[in-house]
Design an enzyme around this catalytic site. Structure first.
Site, mmCIF file in Angstrom:
data_model
loop_
_atom_site.group_PDB
_atom_site.id
_atom_site.type_symbol
_atom_site.label_atom_id
_atom_site.label_comp_id
_atom_site.label_asym_id
_atom_site.label_seq_id
_atom_site.Cartn_x
_atom_site.Cartn_y
_atom_site.Cartn_z
ATOM 1 N N GLY A 172 -2.461 -4.312 -3.240
ATOM 2 C CA GLY A 172 -2.908 -2.991 -3.672
ATOM 3 C C GLY A 172 -3.997 -3.093 -4.719
ATOM 4 N N VAL A 210 -15.003 -13.268 -13.983
ATOM 5 C CA VAL A 210 -14.979 -14.550 -13.270
ATOM 6 C C VAL A 210 -16.413 -14.982 -12.933
ATOM 7 C CG1 VAL A 210 -14.323 -15.694 -11.109
ATOM 8 C CG2 VAL A 210 -12.647 -14.286 -12.335
ATOM 9 N N ARG A 236 -4.591 -6.024 4.091
ATOM 10 C CA ARG A 236 -3.410 -6.791 4.494
ATOM 11 C C ARG A 236 -3.832 -7.827 5.530
ATOM 12 N NH1 ARG A 236 1.200 -4.555 2.619
ATOM 13 N NH2 ARG A 236 1.159 -2.351 2.010
ATOM 14 N N ASP A 259 2.510 -10.032 -6.547
ATOM 15 C CA ASP A 259 3.374 -11.121 -6.083
ATOM 16 C C ASP A 259 3.078 -11.575 -4.660
ATOM 17 O OD1 ASP A 259 4.313 -8.797 -4.950
ATOM 18 O OD2 ASP A 259 6.383 -9.026 -5.646
ATOM 19 N N THR A 277 -2.003 -5.374 -10.791
ATOM 20 C CA THR A 277 -1.146 -4.402 -10.111
ATOM 21 C C THR A 277 -0.718 -3.351 -11.117
ATOM 22 O OG1 THR A 277 1.059 -4.063 -9.139
ATOM 23 C CG2 THR A 277 0.772 -6.033 -10.475
ATOM 24 N N ASP A 321 1.957 -1.737 -11.184
ATOM 25 C CA ASP A 321 3.413 -1.695 -11.385
ATOM 26 C C ASP A 321 3.891 -2.492 -12.598
ATOM 27 O OD1 ASP A 321 3.799 -0.037 -9.225
ATOM 28 O OD2 ASP A 321 4.230 -1.666 -7.823
ATOM 29 N N ASP A 359 4.837 -5.552 -12.755
ATOM 30 C CA ASP A 359 6.090 -6.186 -12.327
ATOM 31 C C ASP A 359 5.973 -7.691 -12.099
ATOM 32 O OD1 ASP A 359 4.453 -6.058 -10.102
ATOM 33 O OD2 ASP A 359 5.967 -5.215 -8.765
ATOM 34 N N MET A 404 4.747 5.790 -8.961
ATOM 35 C CA MET A 404 4.909 4.494 -8.311
ATOM 36 C C MET A 404 5.822 3.590 -9.135
ATOM 37 S SD MET A 404 1.207 3.664 -6.613
ATOM 38 C CE MET A 404 0.737 4.492 -5.082
ATOM 39 N N ARG A 411 8.314 0.680 -7.131
ATOM 40 C CA ARG A 411 9.371 0.418 -6.140
ATOM 41 C C ARG A 411 10.494 -0.425 -6.743
ATOM 42 N NH1 ARG A 411 6.363 -1.816 -2.873
ATOM 43 N NH2 ARG A 411 6.871 -4.003 -3.234
#
Length: 328
Positions: A15, A27, A76, A107, A130, A132, A134, A174, A176
């Protein structure tokens, strides 16, 4: 011992998140500073398999630090999940004389990077991107701060309508597997209740809490719900249940969705992305691989990719207690 790195490639996968462009920029410009070549891979691992690779220089990334999304695009890749696909990706890296790869993502992206490195002994470094937040081994991921501010702004606007019509709004954000956005944005926006994956509050407790709020004089309420909430109901089912069991409120549901991923990155995310982008290049030049560049206590750190992929322990630093106290 890794040979001297002369050519580094960078890709964004999974994402998108605000600040990814700032990380790419860092970079590319770090490579320019250290007088090595940099290549951009378009469409993530799918583009690597398709050999969509282009050399970048310091001017290639001008005027993108303030742009959301990723100009390298993301996609994807079912093919990269196969050994054949990864071999083709590695062949293209070798064909383009690329010595090392920087992967910006979450991840899933890191899992792919680790497999590529383990199977072909190819140097890789990950940058956590991300919304999230996470990823294990870093306090913050690129895009998280911007998403928080977007959510708080949206909730503030929804509250105006809620208070004008004596309504109860359930707002899905958002998250999950992680409740960071819901919990922090909920506290920041003054939500009455916050439902997160890490804590199973239960719908009955939610009803009782809302009844108590009503008795204290509240005429409108905001409930922030992470998409991974463990109540057993989706946001619309939860809204119907609340309305059936709490007749005093007119219930409305608002799903913020992908608005949380968009927009210009915050200053914090731009600076974080710049730090991690430079850190990734310097880490590769030091001969290190299969690591992620993160931020812990304001210090740029290096952690093994395997550690980054471990399930993160969500303690939330007492924020759940803060949310309970400030929502009375």
């Amino acid at each position: 011992m890794m040979e001297k790195v002369q050519n580094i490639a960078v890709l964004t996968s999974g994402g998108d998140a605000p600040g990814m462009n700032a990380a790419i920029r860092a970079v590319v410009r770090a490579c320019s500073f250290y007088k090595i070549n940099c290549f951009g891979i378009y469409k993530g691992y799918e583009g690597l398999i398709g050999n969509e690779i282009e050399e970048l220089n310091a001017r290639s990334v001008r005027n993108i630090i303030n742009k959301g999304g990723t100009f390298l695009k993301s996609a994807r890749s079912a093919a990269f999940r196969t050994e054949e696909g990864r071999k083709k990706a590695h062949d293209n890296l070798i064909k383009n004389n690329i010595d090392a790869l920087v992967v910006i993502g979450g991840d899933g992206s890191f899992t792919g990077a680790l497999k590529l490195s383990e199977e072909f002994n190819f140097p890789v470094v990950g940058i956590p991107g991300t919304i999230d937040n996470d990823i294990n081994g870093t306090d913050y991921t690129i895009g998280y701060d911007t998403a928080l501010n977007t959510v708080v702004e949206a909730i503030d606007k929804i509250r105006d309508t809620a208070s004008s019509h004596n309504r109860l709004f359930l707002i899905e954000v958002m998250g999950r597997d992680a409740g960071d956005i819901a919990l922090n944005a909920g506290i920041g926006a003054g939500a009455e209740e916050i439902l997160i994956p890490e804590e199973d509050m239960g719908v009955d407790r939610l009803i009782e809490s809302l009844k108590k709020s009503k008795k204290t004089g509240k005429t409108s309420s905001i409930i922030v719900v992470a998409e991974g909430d463990k109540s057993g109901k989706n946001i619309f089912e939860l809204g119907e249940y609340v309305e059936e069991n709490l007749g005093d409120y007119e219930v409305r549901v608002s799903v913020l969705g992908h608005i949380q991923r968009g927009g210009a990155p915050s200053c914090y995310d731009r600076v974080l992305a710049s730090k991690l982008g430079v850190g990734a290049v310097e880490t590769l030049l030091e001969g290190k691989s299969e690591v992620m560049i993160g931020i812990v206590h304001k210090t740029v750190t290096i952690v093994p990719l395997k550690t980054a992929l471990d399930k993160r322990e969500h303690k939330h630093d007492g924020l759940i207690k803060v949310a309970d106290i400030t929502s009375v």
